[in-house]
Every structure is written in structure tokens, then in C-alpha cells.
Design an enzyme around this catalytic site. Structure first.
Site, mmCIF file in Angstrom:
data_model
loop_
_atom_site.group_PDB
_atom_site.id
_atom_site.type_symbol
_atom_site.label_atom_id
_atom_site.label_comp_id
_atom_site.label_asym_id
_atom_site.label_seq_id
_atom_site.Cartn_x
_atom_site.Cartn_y
_atom_site.Cartn_z
ATOM 1 N N PRO A 48 27.666 -20.766 5.470
ATOM 2 C CA PRO A 48 28.489 -19.780 4.747
ATOM 3 C C PRO A 48 29.984 -20.123 4.649
ATOM 4 C CG PRO A 48 28.020 -18.985 6.955
ATOM 5 C CD PRO A 48 27.274 -20.277 6.805
ATOM 6 N N GLY A 49 30.448 -21.158 5.361
ATOM 7 C CA GLY A 49 31.832 -21.582 5.117
ATOM 8 C C GLY A 49 32.757 -21.660 6.319
ATOM 9 N N ALA A 50 32.202 -21.536 7.524
ATOM 10 C CA ALA A 50 33.067 -21.532 8.715
ATOM 11 C C ALA A 50 33.781 -22.870 8.933
ATOM 12 C CB ALA A 50 32.253 -21.162 9.951
ATOM 13 N N TRP A 51 33.060 -23.974 8.764
ATOM 14 C CA TRP A 51 33.711 -25.280 8.951
ATOM 15 C C TRP A 51 34.818 -25.465 7.908
ATOM 16 C CZ3 TRP A 51 30.781 -30.205 10.841
ATOM 17 C CH2 TRP A 51 30.132 -29.925 12.050
ATOM 18 N N ASP A 77 27.332 -30.544 8.669
ATOM 19 C CA ASP A 77 26.587 -29.685 9.586
ATOM 20 C C ASP A 77 25.257 -29.351 8.906
ATOM 21 O OD1 ASP A 77 26.214 -28.124 11.883
ATOM 22 O OD2 ASP A 77 27.090 -26.344 10.963
ATOM 23 N N LYS A 99 25.827 -34.048 11.913
ATOM 24 C CA LYS A 99 24.850 -33.450 12.808
ATOM 25 C C LYS A 99 23.503 -34.143 12.678
ATOM 26 C CE LYS A 99 23.030 -29.136 12.144
ATOM 27 N NZ LYS A 99 23.273 -27.694 12.312
ATOM 28 N N ASP A 101 26.957 -27.006 -0.943
ATOM 29 C CA ASP A 101 25.731 -26.493 -0.329
ATOM 30 C C ASP A 101 24.675 -26.208 -1.396
ATOM 31 O OD1 ASP A 101 25.318 -25.231 2.779
ATOM 32 O OD2 ASP A 101 23.807 -24.689 1.293
#
Ligand code: SAM
Length: 193
Positions: A33-36, A104, A144, A62
């Protein structure tokens, strides 16, 4: 306020290795959802919030839709393994170059550990093609992976084009999960094949 708990893994990695610097261009693969991307926007100063430092660029990709974020360009509903996505990235990045590629990404888990492992390794291998197109010499890649039989192959391929490749397990990553990250630094564009 971060959009996802995965933020703490990147914060931990970047606090230690200082990969994200003001003025840098960053590609965030599997960004929803955009945290990084939130962290990257802040650290590369892509909104120009800090007038004393250069202003960077953050592009997130994404398969899913990513809600807008100040300071980031998002390619929602795009597949990072698709060359069409690579071409769009080249257009969005100033000078068609990135300093950092971070991933990720994870496939939808099938529940079959080996199959999921293989899928994620295949996706990660495509990041090496992306690097060849956009990553500048000296650049870095965070990626990752789930541990398993093919991790060795990914590591070898990374080591062929990056001077320094290491495995990182952030404390924020659950102990019982097989999730790990490769941190590959000092990209050498003119590799010997
Ligand atoms: N780092 C994100 C954050 O902090 O908000 C969380 C990422 S989530 C763990 C993994 C994401 O990878 C999912 O949203 C998934 O849709 C995306 N993904 C999986 N395969 C992909 C592909 N081939 N191309 C782009 N994104 C992909």
C-alpha cells in the site's frame, strides 16, 4: 503514520546502511500500500520539503492500485517483470537513472513453500534485468526473498554485477518467517560476461 508495518523493516535496513539519500532516484517494486515509498519520499526529499537538500524522485510499481502519495509517482496495475513497465520507468526517472532499486515484492502465497520460494526468486531475477536498464554505476538494490534452494542462484547472479552482496534479516521481520533480504551494493554497469 505508515500505511503498513513493513515500514519498520526498511527503516531498520536504511538506518544501518544509509542507502536513501537526499536527491536520489528510487524505484519501489511491489509498492502497495505504499509504506516503503513513504519512507523513501522523506529520505530522498522528493517533495522538496527540506530546501537545503537536493530533491529526489520516488517511483512505485504494483500489480495492485496504490493510493496517491505526495512526492511519489505510482504505476498502479503494472507488472515489474514486464518490459513495458521498464520503458515507463525510464521516462519517469530524471536522467533515466536510478540510484536505488528496492523490492518488497511477494507473490500471492500458494501455501506450497517451495513453489512460493521459486516464484519469488524468478521475480527477483527480473530485477537484475531492470538494473541493467536503469541502475547507475555504484547503485544499490534491496530485495526480499524467501529462503530456499534457489536463493544461492539469485545471490550468485547478484554477485556477478554488484561488488558487495549480503543477506539481511531485520528484527522487524518475524523470526518464524523465512523472509530475508539481499542487500546488493556498488553496482558495476560494465560487468564482464
Ligand atoms: N513494501 C510495501 C509497503 O511497505 O507498503 C508492501 C509490499 S507487499 C508485502 C508486496 C506487494 O508486491 C503486493 O502489493 C503485490 O501486489 C506486489 N507484487 C507482487 N508481484 C508483483 C509484480 N510482478 N509486479 C509488481 N508488484 C508485484
Amino acid at each position: 503514520n505508515y500505511r503498513c508495518r513493513s515500514a519498520f523493516k526498511l527503516l531498520e535496513i536504511d538506518d544501518k546502511y544509509k542507502l536513501l539519500k537526499p536527491g536520489f532516484n528510487v524505484i519501489d517494486c511491489g509498492a502497495a500500500p505504499g509504506a516503503w515509498s513513504q519512507i523513501a519520499v522523506h529520505r530522498v526529499n522528493s517533495t522538496g520539503a527540506n530546501g537545503e537538500f537536493p530533491c529526489g524522485t520516488v517511483v512505485g510499481i504494483d500489480l495492485l492500485r496504490i493510493a496517491p502519495l505526495d512526492g511519489a509517482h505510482f504505476l498502479s496495475n503494472h507488472d515489474i517483470t514486464d518490459p513495458v513497465t521498464h520503458a515507463k520507468l525510464l521516462e519517469l526517472l530524471p536522467g533515466a537513472q536510478a540510484h536505488v532499486i528496492m523490492s518488497d515484492m511477494a507473490p500471492n502465497a500458494s501455501g506450497f513453500k517451495e513453489m512460493d520460494h521459486e516464484k519469488l526468486i524468478t521475480m527477483s531475477l527480473s530485477l537484475i534485468d531492470l538494473a541493467e536498464k536503469v541502475l547507475q554505476t555504484g547503485g544499490s538494490l534491496i530485495c526480499k526473498y524467501w529462503d530456499g534452494a534457489l536463493a544461492h542462484e539469485l545471490r550468485q547472479k547478484l554477485s556477478a554485477v554488484f561488488r558487495d552482496v549480503r543477506t539481511v534479516k531485520p528484527k522487524a521481520s518475524r523470526k518464524e518467517s523465512s523472509e530475508l533480504f539481499f542487500l546488493a551494493r556498488s553496482y558495476r554497469k560494465n560487468k564482464i560476461v
